[in-house]
Design an enzyme around this catalytic site. Sequence first.
Site, PDB file in Angstrom:
ATOM      1  N   GLU A  45      11.199 -32.366   9.914  1.00 14.00           N
ATOM      2  CA  GLU A  45      10.045 -33.273   9.844  1.00 14.00           C
ATOM      3  C   GLU A  45       9.982 -34.273  11.003  1.00 14.00           C
ATOM      4  O   GLU A  45      10.990 -34.871  11.367  1.00 14.00           O
ATOM      5  CB  GLU A  45      10.107 -34.087   8.538  1.00 14.00           C
ATOM      6  CG  GLU A  45       9.992 -33.237   7.297  1.00 14.00           C
ATOM      7  CD  GLU A  45      10.206 -34.038   6.011  1.00 14.00           C
ATOM      8  OE1 GLU A  45      10.306 -35.280   6.073  1.00 14.00           O
ATOM      9  OE2 GLU A  45      10.287 -33.390   4.952  1.00 14.00           O
ATOM     10  N   SER A  62       6.734 -19.447   8.514  1.00 15.80           N
ATOM     11  CA  SER A  62       7.557 -19.699   9.699  1.00 15.80           C
ATOM     12  C   SER A  62       8.548 -20.813   9.390  1.00 15.80           C
ATOM     13  O   SER A  62       8.240 -21.734   8.644  1.00 15.80           O
ATOM     14  CB  SER A  62       6.732 -20.077  10.927  1.00 15.80           C
ATOM     15  OG  SER A  62       5.450 -20.490  10.620  1.00 15.80           O
ATOM     16  N   TYR A  63       9.730 -20.667   9.957  1.00 21.44           N
ATOM     17  CA  TYR A  63      10.777 -21.666   9.784  1.00 21.44           C
ATOM     18  C   TYR A  63      10.678 -22.654  10.938  1.00 21.44           C
ATOM     19  O   TYR A  63      10.844 -22.282  12.096  1.00 21.44           O
ATOM     20  CB  TYR A  63      12.139 -20.971   9.769  1.00 21.44           C
ATOM     21  CG  TYR A  63      13.319 -21.920   9.777  1.00 21.44           C
ATOM     22  CD1 TYR A  63      13.350 -23.035   8.937  1.00 21.44           C
ATOM     23  CD2 TYR A  63      14.414 -21.692  10.613  1.00 21.44           C
ATOM     24  CE1 TYR A  63      14.427 -23.905   8.940  1.00 21.44           C
ATOM     25  CE2 TYR A  63      15.502 -22.552  10.612  1.00 21.44           C
ATOM     26  CZ  TYR A  63      15.493 -23.660   9.781  1.00 21.44           C
ATOM     27  OH  TYR A  63      16.560 -24.522   9.792  1.00 21.44           O
ATOM     28  N   ALA A  64      10.367 -23.887  10.602  1.00 21.67           N
ATOM     29  CA  ALA A  64      10.281 -24.938  11.632  1.00 21.67           C
ATOM     30  C   ALA A  64      11.665 -25.575  11.730  1.00 21.67           C
ATOM     31  O   ALA A  64      12.019 -26.443  10.947  1.00 21.67           O
ATOM     32  CB  ALA A  64       9.219 -25.962  11.239  1.00 21.67           C
ATOM     33  N   THR A 124      -1.332 -38.894  -0.075  1.00 23.46           N
ATOM     34  CA  THR A 124      -0.187 -39.782  -0.254  1.00 23.46           C
ATOM     35  C   THR A 124      -0.644 -41.211   0.024  1.00 23.46           C
ATOM     36  O   THR A 124      -1.394 -41.448   0.971  1.00 23.46           O
ATOM     37  CB  THR A 124       0.926 -39.351   0.718  1.00 23.46           C
ATOM     38  OG1 THR A 124       1.240 -37.998   0.421  1.00 23.46           O
ATOM     39  CG2 THR A 124       2.173 -40.210   0.577  1.00 23.46           C
ATOM     40  N   SER A 166       7.415 -26.411  -6.123  1.00 19.18           N
ATOM     41  CA  SER A 166       8.021 -25.356  -5.316  1.00 19.18           C
ATOM     42  C   SER A 166       9.350 -25.793  -4.721  1.00 19.18           C
ATOM     43  O   SER A 166       9.636 -26.981  -4.627  1.00 19.18           O
ATOM     44  CB  SER A 166       7.078 -24.983  -4.172  1.00 19.18           C
ATOM     45  OG  SER A 166       6.901 -26.108  -3.335  1.00 19.18           O
ATOM     46  N   LYS A 210       8.850 -20.207   0.485  1.00 17.90           N
ATOM     47  CA  LYS A 210       8.432 -21.147  -0.556  1.00 17.90           C
ATOM     48  C   LYS A 210       8.371 -20.369  -1.870  1.00 17.90           C
ATOM     49  O   LYS A 210       7.672 -19.360  -1.961  1.00 17.90           O
ATOM     50  CB  LYS A 210       7.049 -21.706  -0.188  1.00 17.90           C
ATOM     51  CG  LYS A 210       6.551 -22.804  -1.087  1.00 17.90           C
ATOM     52  CD  LYS A 210       5.340 -23.472  -0.435  1.00 17.90           C
ATOM     53  CE  LYS A 210       4.895 -24.692  -1.181  1.00 17.90           C
ATOM     54  NZ  LYS A 210       3.977 -25.519  -0.410  1.00 17.90           N
ATOM     55  N   SER A 256       6.861 -30.768  -5.910  1.00 22.15           N
ATOM     56  CA  SER A 256       6.748 -30.843  -7.377  1.00 22.15           C
ATOM     57  C   SER A 256       6.649 -29.445  -7.989  1.00 22.15           C
ATOM     58  O   SER A 256       7.037 -29.245  -9.133  1.00 22.15           O
ATOM     59  CB  SER A 256       5.504 -31.631  -7.774  1.00 22.15           C
ATOM     60  OG  SER A 256       5.079 -32.469  -6.752  1.00 22.15           O
ATOM     61  N   ASP A 292       1.922 -27.600   4.385  1.00 18.03           N
ATOM     62  CA  ASP A 292       1.536 -28.123   3.077  1.00 18.03           C
ATOM     63  C   ASP A 292       0.015 -28.224   2.900  1.00 18.03           C
ATOM     64  O   ASP A 292      -0.572 -29.307   3.009  1.00 18.03           O
ATOM     65  CB  ASP A 292       2.204 -29.491   2.820  1.00 18.03           C
ATOM     66  CG  ASP A 292       2.261 -29.775   1.316  1.00 18.03           C
ATOM     67  OD1 ASP A 292       1.595 -29.036   0.554  1.00 18.03           O
ATOM     68  OD2 ASP A 292       2.942 -30.727   0.906  1.00 18.03           O
ATOM     69  N   ASP A 339      -3.885 -34.219   3.137  1.00 12.90           N
ATOM     70  CA  ASP A 339      -2.594 -34.877   2.888  1.00 12.90           C
ATOM     71  C   ASP A 339      -1.756 -34.889   4.167  1.00 12.90           C
ATOM     72  O   ASP A 339      -0.566 -34.586   4.154  1.00 12.90           O
ATOM     73  CB  ASP A 339      -1.850 -34.184   1.742  1.00 12.90           C
ATOM     74  CG  ASP A 339      -0.716 -35.052   1.180  1.00 12.90           C
ATOM     75  OD1 ASP A 339      -0.692 -36.275   1.453  1.00 12.90           O
ATOM     76  OD2 ASP A 339       0.144 -34.501   0.465  1.00 12.90           O
ATOM     77  N   GLU A 383       5.614 -36.397   7.096  1.00  9.67           N
ATOM     78  CA  GLU A 383       6.479 -35.450   6.361  1.00  9.67           C
ATOM     79  C   GLU A 383       5.920 -34.036   6.433  1.00  9.67           C
ATOM     80  O   GLU A 383       6.655 -33.062   6.264  1.00  9.67           O
ATOM     81  CB  GLU A 383       6.573 -35.800   4.865  1.00  9.67           C
ATOM     82  CG  GLU A 383       7.297 -37.072   4.546  1.00  9.67           C
ATOM     83  CD  GLU A 383       6.344 -38.254   4.400  1.00  9.67           C
ATOM     84  OE1 GLU A 383       5.474 -38.449   5.286  1.00  9.67           O
ATOM     85  OE2 GLU A 383       6.471 -38.989   3.420  1.00  9.67           O
ATOM     86  N   ASN A 384       4.613 -33.906   6.609  1.00 10.62           N
ATOM     87  CA  ASN A 384       3.977 -32.585   6.646  1.00 10.62           C
ATOM     88  C   ASN A 384       3.801 -32.064   8.065  1.00 10.62           C
ATOM     89  O   ASN A 384       3.194 -31.029   8.276  1.00 10.62           O
ATOM     90  CB  ASN A 384       2.609 -32.641   5.956  1.00 10.62           C
ATOM     91  CG  ASN A 384       2.743 -32.746   4.455  1.00 10.62           C
ATOM     92  OD1 ASN A 384       3.807 -32.423   3.912  1.00 10.62           O
ATOM     93  ND2 ASN A 384       1.709 -33.207   3.777  1.00 10.62           N
ATOM     94  N   LYS A 409       0.451 -36.318   6.935  1.00 12.13           N
ATOM     95  CA  LYS A 409       1.440 -37.414   7.014  1.00 12.13           C
ATOM     96  C   LYS A 409       2.645 -36.892   7.789  1.00 12.13           C
ATOM     97  O   LYS A 409       2.806 -35.669   7.942  1.00 12.13           O
ATOM     98  CB  LYS A 409       1.844 -37.869   5.609  1.00 12.13           C
ATOM     99  CG  LYS A 409       2.352 -36.745   4.717  1.00 12.13           C
ATOM    100  CD  LYS A 409       2.699 -37.252   3.334  1.00 12.13           C
ATOM    101  CE  LYS A 409       3.000 -36.109   2.388  1.00 12.13           C
ATOM    102  NZ  LYS A 409       3.416 -36.549   1.060  1.00 12.13           N
TER     103      LYS A 409
HETATM  104  N1  ADE Z   1      10.563 -27.481   4.799  1.00  8.39           N
HETATM  105  C1  ADE Z   1       9.489 -27.090   4.100  1.00  8.39           C
HETATM  106  N2  ADE Z   1       8.885 -26.088   4.720  1.00  8.39           N
HETATM  107  C2  ADE Z   1       9.582 -25.825   5.841  1.00  8.39           C
HETATM  108  C3  ADE Z   1       9.446 -24.904   6.919  1.00  8.39           C
HETATM  109  N3  ADE Z   1       8.446 -24.037   6.947  1.00  8.39           N
HETATM  110  N4  ADE Z   1      10.333 -24.941   7.911  1.00  8.39           N
HETATM  111  C4  ADE Z   1      11.327 -25.829   7.881  1.00  8.39           C
HETATM  112  N5  ADE Z   1      11.520 -26.717   6.909  1.00  8.39           N
HETATM  113  C5  ADE Z   1      10.650 -26.718   5.894  1.00  8.39           C
END
Ligand code: ADE
Length: 305
Positions: free
Chosen positions: A101, A95-97, A191, A29, A46, A27, A158, A140, A144-145, A142
């Site tokens: 999810e 960090s890039y995950a 959520t 970012s 972000k 919402s 998150d 929060d 998705e996080n 879940k």
């Molecule tokens: N989506 C939101 N944050 C992320 C992250 N840090 N890495 C990969 N996907 C994302």
Amino acid sequence: MNSTEAKKPSKKTPNDFLFGKVIGEGSYSTVYLAKEISTGKEFAIKVLEKKHIMRERKTQYVMREKEVLMKLNHQFFIRLYYTFQDADRLYFVLSYARNGELLDFLHKVSSFDEECSRFYTAEIVSALEYLHGHGIIHRDLKPENILLSDEMHIQITDFGSAKILKKGDNLKEGESPESGQPTRKNSFVGTAHYVSPEVLTSKNAYYSSDLWALGCILYQLLSGEPPFRGSHEYQIFQKITKLEYEFPDGFKPVARDLVEKLLVLDPTKRLGCEEMGGYGPLKAHKYFEGIKWETLGEKKPPDII
Ligand code: ADE
């Protein structure tokens, strides 16, 4: 500068990165995949619009998120590498995950098998032990996080709804953990599917509010759906406060036993909470038999099939 003084790295700017595709939207970012030009390293950046945050009065949530991320130093959490700003925006370099999810993987396979469920639940337990040990409630949690790294280990993200408990904050029934802070009465945190009964009825969050969410997630990994479902939020909330849920046929008894020890209305009676002896008894539950807690993060995760 003399040779004994450490050279402080200069602040990064947006020009130090090549911005790529959008990988997440909230919402307040937008998250971009970005490459640091000097190193070629990939990050998730972000980006938050200052005007939007001010207009919506979300400044304290943004500050909270940064404060929490700066405290965390553990492989099961997204790391914050740099922050900077320009006239209009704030930037969090994270960090890039790469594997996205946990929820997307769950949707792909409908439900996880026993080994996958056990492994990922154990990683979440281990992450919560660290988080709560540092005085932080996520609030929060879940699927998705829960993001997944290159090696398919969890990276929880998150922290916009998180709460940091200061030393001496002792959450007893009836006391507001929000005391001394700007009020957030009636502002819903969490959520719908994963929110705990105490957050719904008293607006108080405890460490064990995250253990409630853990119970919901374990149930969902094994069955494909969260335990409390409904077509409207109100319906879901009613089921949560009445502990109204059922196990599908075939749900294994030891997993059922663990879910039933986490989905307990009284937050002081959930396995893993301080009043119940903390994380020792939770990690010793029969469901986790065979899990090597010390080396979880080094183990190759089971394939999700
Ligand atoms: N989506 C939101 N944050 C992320 C992250 N840090 N890495 C990969 N996907 C994302």
